[in-house]
Design a protein around this motif. Structure first.
Motif, short mmCIF file in Angstrom:
data_model
loop_
_atom_site.label_atom_id
_atom_site.label_comp_id
_atom_site.label_asym_id
_atom_site.label_seq_id
_atom_site.Cartn_x
_atom_site.Cartn_y
_atom_site.Cartn_z
N PHE A 78 -2.12 10.40 1.40
CA PHE A 78 -3.13 9.36 1.47
C PHE A 78 -4.37 9.86 2.22
O PHE A 78 -5.49 9.46 1.91
CB PHE A 78 -2.55 8.11 2.13
CG PHE A 78 -1.78 7.23 1.19
CD1 PHE A 78 -2.38 6.14 0.60
CD2 PHE A 78 -0.46 7.50 0.88
CE1 PHE A 78 -1.69 5.32 -0.28
CE2 PHE A 78 0.26 6.70 0.01
CZ PHE A 78 -0.37 5.61 -0.58
N GLY A 79 -4.17 10.72 3.21
CA GLY A 79 -5.30 11.33 3.89
C GLY A 79 -6.13 12.16 2.94
O GLY A 79 -7.37 12.13 2.96
N ALA A 82 -8.22 9.92 0.78
CA ALA A 82 -9.39 9.41 1.50
C ALA A 82 -10.47 10.48 1.58
O ALA A 82 -11.66 10.17 1.47
CB ALA A 82 -8.99 8.95 2.90
N VAL A 87 -12.81 6.51 1.74
CA VAL A 87 -11.85 5.62 2.40
C VAL A 87 -11.78 4.27 1.69
O VAL A 87 -10.69 3.70 1.55
CB VAL A 87 -12.23 5.43 3.89
CG1 VAL A 87 -11.31 4.40 4.55
CG2 VAL A 87 -12.15 6.75 4.63
N VAL A 90 -9.24 3.77 -1.32
CA VAL A 90 -7.87 4.01 -0.88
C VAL A 90 -7.39 2.88 0.02
O VAL A 90 -6.30 2.32 -0.17
CB VAL A 90 -7.76 5.36 -0.15
CG1 VAL A 90 -6.34 5.56 0.40
CG2 VAL A 90 -8.13 6.51 -1.08
N ALA A 91 -8.20 2.50 1.01
CA ALA A 91 -7.79 1.48 1.97
C ALA A 91 -7.67 0.11 1.30
O ALA A 91 -6.72 -0.64 1.56
CB ALA A 91 -8.78 1.43 3.14
N GLY A 133 -1.82 3.72 3.22
CA GLY A 133 -3.27 3.75 3.06
C GLY A 133 -4.00 2.65 3.80
O GLY A 133 -5.22 2.69 3.93
N THR A 138 -6.28 6.20 7.17
CA THR A 138 -7.49 6.11 6.36
C THR A 138 -8.67 5.53 7.15
O THR A 138 -9.76 6.11 7.18
CB THR A 138 -7.25 5.26 5.11
OG1 THR A 138 -6.70 3.98 5.50
CG2 THR A 138 -6.29 5.94 4.17
N ARG A 141 -10.72 7.78 9.49
CA ARG A 141 -11.65 8.74 8.88
C ARG A 141 -13.05 8.13 8.80
O ARG A 141 -14.05 8.78 9.16
CB ARG A 141 -11.19 9.17 7.50
CG ARG A 141 -12.25 10.01 6.76
CD ARG A 141 -11.80 10.50 5.41
NE ARG A 141 -12.93 11.02 4.64
CZ ARG A 141 -13.47 12.22 4.81
NH1 ARG A 141 -12.97 13.05 5.72
NH2 ARG A 141 -14.51 12.60 4.08
N GLY A 360 -8.84 13.73 6.62
CA GLY A 360 -7.74 12.88 6.18
C GLY A 360 -6.43 13.64 6.05
O GLY A 360 -5.39 13.18 6.52
#
Length: 434
Positions: A78-79, A82, A87, A90-91, A133, A138, A141, A360
């Motif tokens: 997930f990083g 991002a 971000v 994803v978030a 996420g 996330t 970042r 990320g």
């Protein structure tokens, strides 16, 4: 929350003036995300699930370990997303999926057989697969991209979300179970990400444009700079952080989760233990804000080592046979303070030592030992208590662990002055909620 009146040296709007709405949205995202909610509600399902299905305490609490382990292993993925896609998509998608998965637990079958238990675990596996996420992996970042001069304080404010959740989620869970049952409690709790965090993030949260980023995080051409994950892993700093995080998280999480039973062994009542846990929550809140402010002013070693040694005092206090409420409150405050400090440190050190280009992936790789050690620590503490009849043996180990974990960060050296400039990831986007 109002925008602080800050300006840069050249008279341009300062970091908080530019980024306060984004910080507010990210704070709510952390508060209502998959980092604090599962751990703050699952203990309240022990009594109703045991009454309905006859499951043991271990079987009922085990989903927290399932979720923690899966999320930890997926954190680097997930990083990376991002880093690659930004971000925001994803978030926001993770918040949405987490809310739906959490609500789906309300559909746990009524029949009392082994299949029901496996179905219940399967629903928690889904939370682990989609929820990471919506955690600081996330959100942090983006905050690192908006803030540099005040990065420590901004990250401290961001991570207050877990403290806020600790204050409100248990109360909502207890009320919902009493009024509507444990199944509907999960559906009600899902409204936090779906109806609060997601709409606010949709309208207020965004990644900064290159012109809005602090100049210190980019090269002369404005592009982000930083180390690749492979180069980071080859360096000694990453491994020092990895070991330090593993040790401190492994010592802390078990003490936190088992604190009520540790205090019960010392003769304190459940009501007193609940009050002590409230003090621990205050310690987390104060630790996050103060640590963030100190990191903006001093080198991390001068901040991290003394603060991470505080829970060693906690271990000494809890080893005593006669622990008063006041001593227990001091022990809990020190433990909570250090927990708040460690959460700030992971996000801050990742950005300062390795840059933002691949933040990320790097943060996710540092979150992995934190999540794994935290997930296993509570079981280890309980196992030592079952085998030896006391927590003393593991508390002695934790005493040295906190000191060693903090001391390791003194070996990281000064922050790098610059990073090799590399092309930023392309802007190919995930499907957007915008």
């Amino acid at each position: 929350m109002t925008a602080p009146k800050d300006k840069s040296a050249d008279g341009a709007p300062g970091e908080f003036s530019l980024g306060w709405t984004v910080l507010l949205a990210a704070l709510l995202g952390v508060t209502c995300g998959a980092s604090p909610i599962p751990f703050n509600l699952i203990a309240f399902t022990v009594e109703p699930l045991s009454a309905e299905f006859g499951w043991s305490r271990t079987e009922i609490i085990f989903p927290a370990t399932i979720y923690g382990l899966i999320a930890s292993f997926l954190a680097p993925l997930f990083g990376w997303m991002a880093d690659r896609y930004g971000v925001r998509p994803v978030a926001l998608w993770s918040l949405f999926a987490f809310g739906i998965a959490l609500a789906a637990i309300a559909l746990t079958p009524i029949s009392n057989d082994q299949t029901t238990l496996y179905t219940y675990y399967g629903l928690w596996i889904i939370i682990g697969l989609v929820g990471i996420g919506s955690t600081p992996v996330t959100w942090s970042r983006a905050i690192n991209l908006w803030f540099f001069k005040h990065r420590g304080l901004a990250l401290g404010i961001l991570l207050l979300g877990t403290s806020i959740a600790a204050l409100i989620v248990p109360k909502i869970a207890v009320w919902a179970i009493a009024e509507y049952g444990w199944r509907n409690m999960f559906a009600i709790m899902a409204l936090l990400p779906l109806l609060i965090a997601l709409p606010v993030a949709y309208f207020l949260f965004r990644d900064p444009t290159p012109a809005e980023r602090p100049r210190a995080i980019g090269g002369a051409d404005g592009r982000l700079t930083g180390m690749t994950l492979s180069r980071t892993i080859r360096g000694y700093r990453f491994h020092i952080m990895w070991v330090s995080i593993t040790i401190v998280a492994g010592c802390y999480a078990g003490a936190f989760i088992n604190m009520p039973t540790i205090l019960a062994d010392k003769g304190l009542s459940a009501q007193t233990a609940a009050s002590v846990m409230g003090v621990l929550g205050i310690g987390i809140l104060v630790g996050r804000l103060l640590t963030g402010a100190l990191l903006d002013r001093f080198w991390q070693g001068f901040v991290a080592f003394p603060l991470l040694c505080l829970p060693a005092i906690t271990c000494v206090i809890l080893l005593g046979d006669d622990v008063s409420f006041m001593m227990a409150a001091v022990a809990a405050f020190f433990l909570g303070f250090a927990a708040g400090a460690e959460s700030d440190l992971i996000a801050y050190l990742a950005g300062r030592y390795f840059g933002m280009l691949h933040y990320g992936k790097i943060y996710g790789s540092l979150y992995m030992p934190f999540g794994i050690a935290s997930a296993l620590s509570s079981i280890l503490y309980a196992y030592v208590r079952d085998v030896t009849g006391s927590y003393d043996a593991v508390l002695i180990v934790a005493f040295f662990g906190f000191i060693i974990g903090g001391a390791l960060l003194l070996l990281l050296g000064r922050y790098p002055d610059n990073f090799d400039v590399a092309p930023e990831p392309s802007s190919d986007a995930l499907p957007s909620l915008a």
